[in-house]
Scaffold this motif. Structure first.
Motif, mmCIF file in Angstrom:
data_model
loop_
_atom_site.group_PDB
_atom_site.id
_atom_site.type_symbol
_atom_site.label_atom_id
_atom_site.label_comp_id
_atom_site.label_asym_id
_atom_site.label_seq_id
_atom_site.Cartn_x
_atom_site.Cartn_y
_atom_site.Cartn_z
ATOM 1 N N ALA A 131 108.897 -4.867 -12.886
ATOM 2 C CA ALA A 131 108.151 -5.730 -11.976
ATOM 3 C C ALA A 131 106.718 -5.226 -11.882
ATOM 4 C CB ALA A 131 108.789 -5.735 -10.593
ATOM 5 N N GLU A 132 105.789 -6.142 -11.754
ATOM 6 C CA GLU A 132 104.367 -5.805 -11.560
ATOM 7 C C GLU A 132 103.862 -4.824 -12.609
ATOM 8 O OE1 GLU A 132 104.004 -4.670 -7.415
ATOM 9 O OE2 GLU A 132 104.213 -6.757 -6.772
ATOM 10 N N GLY A 133 104.349 -5.000 -13.838
ATOM 11 C CA GLY A 133 103.876 -4.187 -14.951
ATOM 12 C C GLY A 133 104.450 -2.790 -15.013
ATOM 13 N N LYS A 134 105.430 -2.471 -14.170
ATOM 14 C CA LYS A 134 106.039 -1.147 -14.148
ATOM 15 C C LYS A 134 107.541 -1.247 -14.424
ATOM 16 C CE LYS A 134 102.248 1.006 -12.903
ATOM 17 N NZ LYS A 134 101.577 2.000 -13.779
ATOM 18 N N THR A 135 108.090 -0.173 -15.013
ATOM 19 C CA THR A 135 109.518 -0.117 -15.296
ATOM 20 C C THR A 135 110.122 1.091 -14.592
ATOM 21 O OG1 THR A 135 109.232 -1.173 -17.453
ATOM 22 C CG2 THR A 135 111.265 0.063 -17.106
ATOM 23 N N VAL A 136 111.119 0.822 -13.765
ATOM 24 C CA VAL A 136 111.812 1.863 -13.005
ATOM 25 C C VAL A 136 113.275 1.871 -13.435
ATOM 26 C CG1 VAL A 136 112.513 2.655 -10.707
ATOM 27 C CG2 VAL A 136 110.247 1.615 -11.044
ATOM 28 N N PHE A 137 113.777 3.049 -13.769
ATOM 29 C CA PHE A 137 115.179 3.211 -14.137
ATOM 30 C C PHE A 137 115.865 4.065 -13.084
ATOM 31 C CE2 PHE A 137 118.356 5.843 -16.648
ATOM 32 C CZ PHE A 137 119.363 4.891 -16.584
ATOM 33 N N TYR A 138 116.823 3.463 -12.370
ATOM 34 C CA TYR A 138 117.656 4.194 -11.428
ATOM 35 C C TYR A 138 118.987 4.444 -12.112
ATOM 36 C CZ TYR A 138 120.667 5.132 -7.415
ATOM 37 O OH TYR A 138 121.583 5.697 -6.550
ATOM 38 N N ALA A 139 119.275 5.710 -12.401
ATOM 39 C CA ALA A 139 120.448 6.037 -13.209
ATOM 40 C C ALA A 139 121.751 5.915 -12.445
ATOM 41 C CB ALA A 139 120.308 7.455 -13.769
ATOM 42 N N GLY A 140 121.700 5.870 -11.102
ATOM 43 C CA GLY A 140 122.929 5.914 -10.326
ATOM 44 C C GLY A 140 123.574 7.284 -10.440
ATOM 45 N N ASP A 141 124.837 7.378 -10.084
ATOM 46 C CA ASP A 141 125.580 8.625 -10.263
ATOM 47 C C ASP A 141 126.077 8.668 -11.701
ATOM 48 O OD1 ASP A 141 125.139 9.133 -7.632
ATOM 49 O OD2 ASP A 141 127.248 9.403 -7.090
ATOM 50 N N THR A 142 125.680 9.672 -12.448
ATOM 51 C CA THR A 142 126.043 9.705 -13.857
ATOM 52 C C THR A 142 125.907 11.105 -14.416
ATOM 53 O OG1 THR A 142 125.651 8.632 -16.012
ATOM 54 C CG2 THR A 142 123.711 9.172 -14.700
ATOM 55 N N SER A 143 126.482 11.285 -15.586
ATOM 56 C CA SER A 143 126.225 12.463 -16.400
ATOM 57 C C SER A 143 125.061 12.148 -17.336
ATOM 58 C CB SER A 143 127.473 12.815 -17.213
ATOM 59 O OG SER A 143 127.729 11.795 -18.173
ATOM 60 N N ASN A 144 124.644 13.148 -18.083
ATOM 61 C CA ASN A 144 123.694 12.950 -19.176
ATOM 62 C C ASN A 144 124.500 12.608 -20.419
ATOM 63 O OD1 ASN A 144 121.478 13.185 -20.993
ATOM 64 N ND2 ASN A 144 122.032 15.321 -21.366
ATOM 65 N N PHE A 145 124.255 11.449 -21.000
ATOM 66 C CA PHE A 145 125.004 11.073 -22.199
ATOM 67 C C PHE A 145 124.055 10.532 -23.260
ATOM 68 C CE2 PHE A 145 125.104 7.596 -19.168
ATOM 69 C CZ PHE A 145 124.882 6.448 -19.902
ATOM 70 N N GLY A 146 124.546 10.473 -24.489
ATOM 71 C CA GLY A 146 123.690 10.208 -25.633
ATOM 72 C C GLY A 146 122.909 8.915 -25.579
ATOM 73 N N ASP A 147 123.489 7.881 -24.977
ATOM 74 C CA ASP A 147 122.809 6.581 -24.944
ATOM 75 C C ASP A 147 121.533 6.602 -24.115
ATOM 76 O OD1 ASP A 147 124.728 5.577 -26.581
ATOM 77 O OD2 ASP A 147 125.604 4.189 -25.141
ATOM 78 N N MET A 148 121.337 7.654 -23.313
ATOM 79 C CA MET A 148 120.066 7.767 -22.604
ATOM 80 C C MET A 148 118.901 7.773 -23.590
ATOM 81 S SD MET A 148 120.607 7.847 -19.295
ATOM 82 C CE MET A 148 121.831 8.264 -18.040
ATOM 83 N N GLY A 149 119.130 8.324 -24.780
ATOM 84 C CA GLY A 149 118.097 8.305 -25.807
ATOM 85 C C GLY A 149 117.775 6.904 -26.282
#
Length: 225
Positions: A131-149
């Motif tokens: 929104a408004e030219g910005k991108t925000v990613f809220y991961a929620g409760d999660t582990s670190n996993f490969g698809d984050m890449g």
């Protein structure tokens, strides 16, 4: 646009139009929260079905006639309790009045306890908001996993909101690896120090990423995008 932290994993995005988007609205009973009810919101994002994330979603939705944006099963539960629901599912996206929304995969459980019984309410998720030219990613409760890449390659992420509590989610070390995979310009840690079981020092995350990337907010503090 500004991001206001409200303790645990609850935060708001306030747009230049005045629209307020709240995420995981754990207000009542949240020892970190600076908010009280009633409270104005225009849309409610809920990442999964645990009490300290679902929080006051139904009361907020009814009072403000604001949609709850969540995975289908959780959205249906909210609607059955009188709320306005906007069901989505993992990988799905939508263009809403305030901008673009995409539901992102997360690795976590999701359930609600009702009358002593545990009920499944769909998969956990994260949210990507543009929104408004910005991108925000809220991961929620999660582990670190490969698809984050893959997320980092697909989206130019201005701010990533990541849990660091450990035990139930990523800890600081895993969140640092996740932030690197996401190629996020700014990282805001959440989901820590609410309870003794998720006690962490956000400086441990800061030490693992370039200077200035990690912005630590106290409840009620604002980060301007």
């Amino acid at each position: 646009m500004k991001l206001i932290f409200h303790g645990h994993s609850c935060f708001e995005l306030v747009l230049s139009t005045g629209q307020v988007l709240i995420f995981d609205p754990f207000i009542t009973g949240n020892p970190q929260s600076d908010l009280t009810l009633p409270h104005h919101v225009d849309a409610i994002f809920v990442s999964h079905g645990h009490a300290h994330h679902v929080g006051d979603m139904i009361e907020l939705s009814i009072a403000n006639q604001a949609p709850i944006i969540a995975v289908t099963e959780l959205a249906n539960y909210a609607e059955a309790h009188g709320a306005i629901a906007y069901p989505m599912n993992l990988g799905g996206s939508a263009s809403l009045p305030f901008g673009f929304v995409k539901l992102m995969h997360a690795q976590h459980s999701s359930s609600l306890t009702l009358n002593g019984q545990t009920h499944y309410v769909g998969d956990a998720c994260g949210f990507l908001i543009r929104a408004e030219g910005k991108t925000v990613f809220y991961a929620g409760d999660t582990s670190n996993f490969g698809d984050m890449g893959l997320f980092g390659k697909a989206f130019d992420i201005d701010v990533a909101v990541l849990p660091i509590g450990g035990r139930f989610t990523m800890g600081p070390s895993e969140a640092a690896m996740c932030a690197t995979r996401l190629q996020a310009k700014t990282v805001i840690p959440v989901h820590y120090n609410t309870y003794d079981t998720i006690r962490q020092d956000p400086k441990d995350l800061q030490a693992k990423l370039p200077t200035g990337v990690v912005q630590v907010l106290k409840s009620g503090e604002t980060f301007n995008l």
